[in-house]
Enzyme design. Sequence first.
Site, PDB file in Angstrom:
ATOM      1  N   ARG A  50       0.879  -1.333  -0.102  1.00 58.68           N
ATOM      2  CA  ARG A  50      -0.057  -0.149  -0.058  1.00 58.68           C
ATOM      3  C   ARG A  50       0.828   1.382  -0.165  1.00 58.68           C
ATOM      4  O   ARG A  50       0.356   2.328   0.473  1.00 58.68           O
ATOM      5  CB  ARG A  50      -1.156   0.072   1.207  1.00 58.68           C
ATOM      6  CG  ARG A  50      -1.714  -1.082   1.215  1.00 58.68           C
ATOM      7  CD  ARG A  50      -3.073  -0.801   2.225  1.00 58.68           C
ATOM      8  NE  ARG A  50      -3.947  -2.190   2.232  1.00 58.68           N
ATOM      9  CZ  ARG A  50      -4.623  -2.672   3.134  1.00 58.68           C
ATOM     10  NH1 ARG A  50      -4.328  -2.334   4.387  1.00 58.68           N
ATOM     11  NH2 ARG A  50      -5.633  -3.561   3.060  1.00 58.68           N
ATOM     12  N   ARG A  54      -2.737   6.224  -0.383  1.00 59.27           N
ATOM     13  CA  ARG A  54      -3.094   6.275   1.011  1.00 59.27           C
ATOM     14  C   ARG A  54      -2.539   7.480   1.966  1.00 59.27           C
ATOM     15  O   ARG A  54      -3.037   8.436   2.099  1.00 59.27           O
ATOM     16  CB  ARG A  54      -2.765   4.932   1.672  1.00 59.27           C
ATOM     17  CG  ARG A  54      -3.622   3.649   1.056  1.00 59.27           C
ATOM     18  CD  ARG A  54      -3.584   2.236   2.121  1.00 59.27           C
ATOM     19  NE  ARG A  54      -4.564   2.838   3.009  1.00 59.27           N
ATOM     20  CZ  ARG A  54      -5.176   1.718   3.885  1.00 59.27           C
ATOM     21  NH1 ARG A  54      -4.691   0.486   3.784  1.00 59.27           N
ATOM     22  NH2 ARG A  54      -6.024   2.119   4.663  1.00 59.27           N
ATOM     23  N   ARG A  63      -6.076  12.012  -6.838  1.00 59.30           N
ATOM     24  CA  ARG A  63      -7.131  10.990  -6.808  1.00 59.30           C
ATOM     25  C   ARG A  63      -8.564  11.793  -6.611  1.00 59.30           C
ATOM     26  O   ARG A  63      -9.891  11.456  -6.658  1.00 59.30           O
ATOM     27  CB  ARG A  63      -7.405  10.106  -5.587  1.00 59.30           C
ATOM     28  CG  ARG A  63      -6.550   8.807  -6.066  1.00 59.30           C
ATOM     29  CD  ARG A  63      -7.605   7.737  -6.574  1.00 59.30           C
ATOM     30  NE  ARG A  63      -8.966   7.758  -6.120  1.00 59.30           N
ATOM     31  CZ  ARG A  63      -9.373   7.059  -5.086  1.00 59.30           C
ATOM     32  NH1 ARG A  63      -8.538   6.268  -4.437  1.00 59.30           N
ATOM     33  NH2 ARG A  63     -10.646   7.265  -4.641  1.00 59.30           N
ATOM     34  N   ASP A  99      -6.748  -2.807  -7.183  1.00 59.92           N
ATOM     35  CA  ASP A  99      -7.362  -3.343  -6.343  1.00 59.92           C
ATOM     36  C   ASP A  99      -7.751  -4.942  -6.572  1.00 59.92           C
ATOM     37  O   ASP A  99      -7.879  -5.347  -7.738  1.00 59.92           O
ATOM     38  CB  ASP A  99      -8.864  -2.515  -6.071  1.00 59.92           C
ATOM     39  CG  ASP A  99      -9.233  -3.023  -4.966  1.00 59.92           C
ATOM     40  OD1 ASP A  99      -9.141  -2.486  -3.762  1.00 59.92           O
ATOM     41  OD2 ASP A  99     -10.173  -4.117  -4.845  1.00 59.92           O
ATOM     42  N   TYR A 174     -15.305 -12.188   0.031  1.00 63.05           N
ATOM     43  CA  TYR A 174     -15.972 -10.782  -0.307  1.00 63.05           C
ATOM     44  C   TYR A 174     -17.120 -11.352  -1.132  1.00 63.05           C
ATOM     45  O   TYR A 174     -18.310 -10.734  -1.201  1.00 63.05           O
ATOM     46  CB  TYR A 174     -14.933 -10.083  -1.384  1.00 63.05           C
ATOM     47  CG  TYR A 174     -13.983  -9.149  -0.465  1.00 63.05           C
ATOM     48  CD1 TYR A 174     -14.388  -8.283   0.247  1.00 63.05           C
ATOM     49  CD2 TYR A 174     -12.803  -9.279  -0.700  1.00 63.05           C
ATOM     50  CE1 TYR A 174     -13.505  -7.324   1.184  1.00 63.05           C
ATOM     51  CE2 TYR A 174     -11.858  -8.471  -0.043  1.00 63.05           C
ATOM     52  CZ  TYR A 174     -12.265  -7.404   0.841  1.00 63.05           C
ATOM     53  OH  TYR A 174     -11.540  -6.799   1.840  1.00 63.05           O
TER      54      TYR A 174
END
Length: 373
Positions: A50, A54, A63, A99, A174
Amino acid sequence: MSANDLPLAHGSAGAGETPFTGQPSQTYDSAFLKACRREPVPHTPVWFMRQAGRSLPEYRKVREGTQMLESCMRPDLVTEITLQPVRRHNVDAAIFFSDIVVPLKAIGVDLDIKPGVGPVVAQPIRRREDLAQLRDLTPEDVSYVTEAIGMLTGELGSTPLIGFAGAPFTLASYLVEGGPSKNHEHTKALMYGDPELWADLLDRLAEITSAFLKVQIEAGASAVQLFDSWVGALAPADYRRSVMPASAKVLQSVASYGVPRIHFGVGTGELLGLMGEAGADVVGVDYRVALDEAARRVGPGKALQGNLDPAVLFSTEEAVRTKTDEVLAAASGLEGHIFNLGHGVLPTTPPDALTRLVDYVHTKTARQGVSSK
């Protein structure tokens, strides 16, 4: 497999050559890839899970106004975000900005990434007919990935690019839960209650994941990491029986390309040996198990990656160095070590703490007489 012998693609490339063109690879002699191959390195290589995004203010700026999944499908944004931590921190490898649900979205699964929640699936998979959502992934489905990696490898030069994908169990979790879950009750209920459907689900996800990794490697990724974020919820016997075959299928599917395969999960101290056995060249270790103990559990023939607690970066610089020294000491006897955090960079991590950490590890581990490009 010997320390220096990762398999080569199509049997056509020799040492120092790319599997696809037979030409010398700019990244082959990088400290990162040398460590993956368990060869001598000029310094312990560093990258962070990551790291792309972030914590970086430049990431938040670029973003602004763009949803996560849209960001992952825009080659210009993917390229810029992937390069940001390389520029700022001088890390030894870039991690492709994407992702784990991108391939699922690409084949038409109705899902979205909700801020503060994570991936949310409109129609969870809990019955056999629900498997119809999961068609095969083609390179055309993710042409933006190929385009972005082409742009990135041109910019990165001798810095390796790590491609990645979510492992079948985590993707299944998920899909079955419909979103993030603490207890994975629907996932385990399906795994225990309908093992045949479960096996078919994971096998289909293994095919999708394999195709996604192949696209990244063929576009120019120098290594790949298979993330199994939630698999630490399982006991070893359940992992071996119900999960390991699908993960092994993914890792085996890209073995012929000759790129290192990293396998990482969270809370997987009891599974480390099995995760290596599944086919990884490098086993990622979270911060709960010291690297010397992890090496004992994994056994010989694998490099290890890790494993500073991400929360340490909020402490004093002295504390960060002390804890870093502990990680490096535990790694001192390893055949190959890639310094990383024991999980991803936390969103509010001070960026300068990461920059200082990279510099400290490079300086502390500098070795005379070992070169890299």
